[in-house]
Design an enzyme around this catalytic site. Sequence first.
Site, short mmCIF file in Angstrom:
data_model
loop_
_atom_site.label_atom_id
_atom_site.label_comp_id
_atom_site.label_asym_id
_atom_site.label_seq_id
_atom_site.Cartn_x
_atom_site.Cartn_y
_atom_site.Cartn_z
N GLY A 282 0.70 -1.29 0.02
CA GLY A 282 -0.06 0.08 -0.14
C GLY A 282 0.98 1.37 0.25
O GLY A 282 0.62 2.34 -0.79
N THR A 309 7.46 -5.56 5.35
CA THR A 309 6.29 -6.15 5.66
C THR A 309 6.63 -7.44 6.40
O THR A 309 7.55 -7.99 5.67
CB THR A 309 5.43 -6.56 4.67
OG1 THR A 309 4.49 -7.41 4.84
CG2 THR A 309 6.16 -6.60 3.10
N ASP A 311 4.93 -9.61 6.58
CA ASP A 311 4.19 -10.83 5.62
C ASP A 311 5.24 -11.35 4.48
O ASP A 311 4.80 -12.40 3.94
CB ASP A 311 2.83 -10.19 5.11
CG ASP A 311 1.94 -10.01 6.01
OD1 ASP A 311 2.16 -10.31 7.34
OD2 ASP A 311 0.97 -9.46 5.55
N GLY A 355 -0.09 -12.77 8.27
CA GLY A 355 -0.02 -13.03 7.14
C GLY A 355 -1.38 -13.07 6.27
O GLY A 355 -2.33 -13.80 6.32
N TYR A 462 0.66 -9.24 17.63
CA TYR A 462 1.08 -7.99 17.73
C TYR A 462 2.64 -8.15 18.61
O TYR A 462 3.17 -7.13 18.59
CB TYR A 462 0.11 -6.99 18.45
CG TYR A 462 -0.98 -6.84 17.66
CD1 TYR A 462 -0.69 -6.00 16.52
CD2 TYR A 462 -2.20 -7.47 17.86
CE1 TYR A 462 -1.68 -5.49 15.71
CE2 TYR A 462 -3.22 -7.23 16.79
CZ TYR A 462 -3.02 -6.42 15.89
OH TYR A 462 -4.00 -5.94 14.78
N MET A 463 2.74 -9.00 19.32
CA MET A 463 3.88 -9.27 20.29
C MET A 463 5.02 -9.49 19.37
O MET A 463 6.12 -8.98 19.65
CB MET A 463 3.92 -10.21 21.33
CG MET A 463 2.79 -10.04 22.37
SD MET A 463 2.73 -11.45 23.44
CE MET A 463 4.09 -11.14 24.23
N ARG A 465 5.32 -8.53 15.93
CA ARG A 465 5.79 -7.46 15.15
C ARG A 465 6.43 -6.33 15.94
O ARG A 465 7.00 -5.38 15.39
CB ARG A 465 4.96 -7.20 14.23
CG ARG A 465 3.75 -6.34 14.63
CD ARG A 465 2.66 -6.26 13.66
NE ARG A 465 1.89 -5.05 14.10
CZ ARG A 465 0.88 -4.47 13.27
NH1 ARG A 465 0.58 -4.92 11.96
NH2 ARG A 465 -0.07 -3.60 13.67
N1 LIG Z 1 -3.24 2.15 -3.68
C1 LIG Z 1 -2.85 2.99 -3.07
N2 LIG Z 1 -2.42 4.36 -3.47
C2 LIG Z 1 -1.99 5.32 -2.48
N3 LIG Z 1 -1.65 4.87 -1.14
C3 LIG Z 1 -2.28 3.67 -0.79
C4 LIG Z 1 -2.71 2.77 -1.35
N4 LIG Z 1 -2.84 1.72 -0.88
C5 LIG Z 1 -2.49 2.17 0.57
N5 LIG Z 1 -1.90 3.39 0.63
C6 LIG Z 1 -1.63 4.41 1.59
O1 LIG Z 1 -0.32 3.58 2.19
C7 LIG Z 1 -0.36 3.49 3.43
C8 LIG Z 1 -0.16 2.21 4.21
O2 LIG Z 1 -1.01 1.18 3.51
P1 LIG Z 1 -1.24 -0.10 4.09
O3 LIG Z 1 -2.06 -1.01 3.12
O4 LIG Z 1 -2.05 0.16 5.23
O5 LIG Z 1 0.23 -0.65 4.47
P2 LIG Z 1 1.28 -1.39 3.91
O6 LIG Z 1 2.16 -0.36 3.20
O7 LIG Z 1 1.92 -2.02 4.74
O8 LIG Z 1 0.62 -2.20 2.88
C9 LIG Z 1 -1.65 4.03 4.11
O9 LIG Z 1 -1.48 5.31 4.69
C10 LIG Z 1 -2.47 4.20 2.97
O10 LIG Z 1 -3.38 5.09 2.61
O1 LIG Z 2 -3.85 -4.57 12.95
P1 LIG Z 2 -3.40 -4.07 11.90
O2 LIG Z 2 -2.25 -2.81 12.40
O3 LIG Z 2 -3.91 -3.57 10.87
O4 LIG Z 2 -2.08 -4.88 11.26
C1 LIG Z 2 -2.47 -6.14 10.89
C2 LIG Z 2 -1.92 -6.33 9.53
O5 LIG Z 2 -0.49 -6.22 9.65
C3 LIG Z 2 0.25 -7.35 8.95
O6 LIG Z 2 1.12 -7.88 9.79
C4 LIG Z 2 1.08 -6.50 7.92
O7 LIG Z 2 0.41 -5.70 7.00
P2 LIG Z 2 1.03 -4.43 6.26
O8 LIG Z 2 2.29 -5.11 5.54
O9 LIG Z 2 -0.07 -3.97 5.75
O10 LIG Z 2 1.38 -3.61 7.60
C5 LIG Z 2 -0.91 -8.12 8.30
O11 LIG Z 2 -0.42 -9.37 8.12
C6 LIG Z 2 -2.02 -8.03 9.27
O12 LIG Z 2 -3.12 -8.32 8.67
MG LIG Z 3 -0.26 -4.00 2.64
#
Ligand SMILES: Nc1ncnc2c1ncn2[C@@H]1O[C@H](COP(=O)(O)OP(=O)(O)O)[C@@H](O)[C@H]1O
Ligand SMILES: O=P(O)(O)OC[C@H]1O[C@](O)(COP(=O)(O)O)[C@@H](O)[C@@H]1O
Ligand SMILES: [Mg+2]
Length: 539
Positions: A282, A309, A311, A355, A462-463, A465
Amino acid sequence: METLSPPIITSTLSIPYSNSSVLRRSHGLSSLILRKQRSPAANLSLISSRSSFARASAVEHGKSSASIDLSDPNWKRKYEREFEERFSIPHITDVFPDAEAIRSTFCLKMRSPTEEFVGGYPSDEEWHGYINNNDRVLLKVIRYSSPTSAGAECIDSDCSWVEQWIHRAGPREKIYFRPEQVKAAIITCGGLCPGLNDVIRHIVITLEIYGVKNIVGIPFGYKGFSDKDLTEMPLSRKVVQNIHLSGGSLLGVSRGGPSVSEIVDSMEERGINMLFVLGGNGTHAGANAIHNECRKRKMKVAVVGVPKTIDNDILHMDKTFGFDTAVEEAQRAINSAYIEAHSAYHGIGIVKLMGRNSGFIAMQASLASGQVDICLIPEVPFNIHGPNGVLKHLKYLIETKGSAVICVAEGAGQNLLEKTNAKDASGNTILGDFGVHIQQETKKYFKEVSMPVDVKYIDPTYMIRAVRANASDGILCTVLGQNAVHGAFAGYSGITVGIINTHYAYLPIPEVIAYPKSVDPNSRMWHRCLTSTGQPDFI
Ligand SMILES: Nc1ncnc2c1ncn2[C@@H]1O[C@H](COP(=O)(O)OP(=O)(O)O)[C@@H](O)[C@H]1O
Ligand SMILES: O=P(O)(O)OC[C@H]1O[C@](O)(COP(=O)(O)O)[C@@H](O)[C@@H]1O
Ligand SMILES: [Mg+2]
């Protein structure tokens, strides 16, 4: 964030004559890959005729259609050229052809990074530690001899060898930013991950070695760009010196946040011209959109990602930082579950690990512990009930071994739970709690069959990560952090950095987030896990 398409771009097409084979495509025809599926049917019906490959075609995501013409004697060369193009990394000179390049200020002889450049930049004339811009790293190192080889990724029926080269990471002799004109910002987004502080620390230290003095942290992820109550955190070697000794992120993290144009407005206002973005798929989708917006506005800015990540679901990389630590930390939970189960009469220990879409932590932790009897991951379908279900096998284990340990990835078995359609602030689906579900079903089942069992459920997610990075991740974070800075100074933007076949490389962001990397049920690693647990198919 508005105006952005989701980061997941997957399209799966059946190839004629092999309805069990999968043609996976991410971006353009060069990523056509034939993967063998694990089902016996797939093994039997893999493509044997060249013509069926030649007819393989795919529809470009929302655009045109394309196909590899395998009858063209030059198809390999064309494929390799197209691959090179796809993995080329955006450079500042794409937008500013006349951008000035100066000799690198990355000087390992420099003693005081705080010195002014009045007498010119320090230099290391004799040093041969620079990376040539044409250095490359090989993305795939196995030469499969047939599509039936475990984990084979083939383009044609002969599994012809094609070279896939990507850009080597590291310091360049020429840089495109004058250190005294740089304002660098670091941001951490998404969920926590061991090693975030280690990466922040090394970005700051390396920036200082280049001579940058204006370094800030943006608090609480992308939100920190828009929330007026959140102020930038000035960063220096002194501030970050010991931050790697604890887990979490010095800067804080968040999900959701402002739009890309708001972020770029804020960057313009603040005068940020180097942005280091630590996050998962994201976050990287956001980083790429920021990079594109900066280009659109003709801003001379470098946006560089560092994949974060636990994951491990980022494409092409050996692993992402924090993953090793998560696997190691998960051992404690699995061992506790084992001890509890083993010490109880008919004990069953259940451990849930993170995951969302990918079962890497559960698979690797099960493998590492050697104490897991059943490992359930999102990539491999299973039944809980029925003659081949998990519970039947569990009963067998209790009868024969007296106890059992189950390790489940949080994304496993979602098809067995009620759908809620709930999303988090970033748009990620909020998953049902499969750990709790299987715990309840286990208790119910053994009551029904009148067999006393003692079920202990552990959710250490959560412990796990929140811990600090282990030594191996500490090294990975150090190298990634340093390379992120080298990439930015070299003038690259819209890139991310990763470890690939033990070497470090820069990749264009869209390529690593085309879809989430997942465990291949036909991979040797999953088969090793099955060998270790001794579990059957639960279908
Ligand atoms: N498709 C996207 N385009 C732009 N920003 C995004 C997108 N998806 C997620 N984000 C932003 O990136 C940040 C982290 O995304 P998130 O999915 O929660 O975690 P991660 O980066 O670990 O996958 C958030 O602030 C979210 O708003
Ligand atoms: O409860 P939260 O903070 O949304 O995080 C849970 C998520 O974090 C993760 O460990 C990692 O997700 P991200 O890479 O999007 O941070 C996922 O496996 C899990 O679903
Ligand atoms: Mg993600």
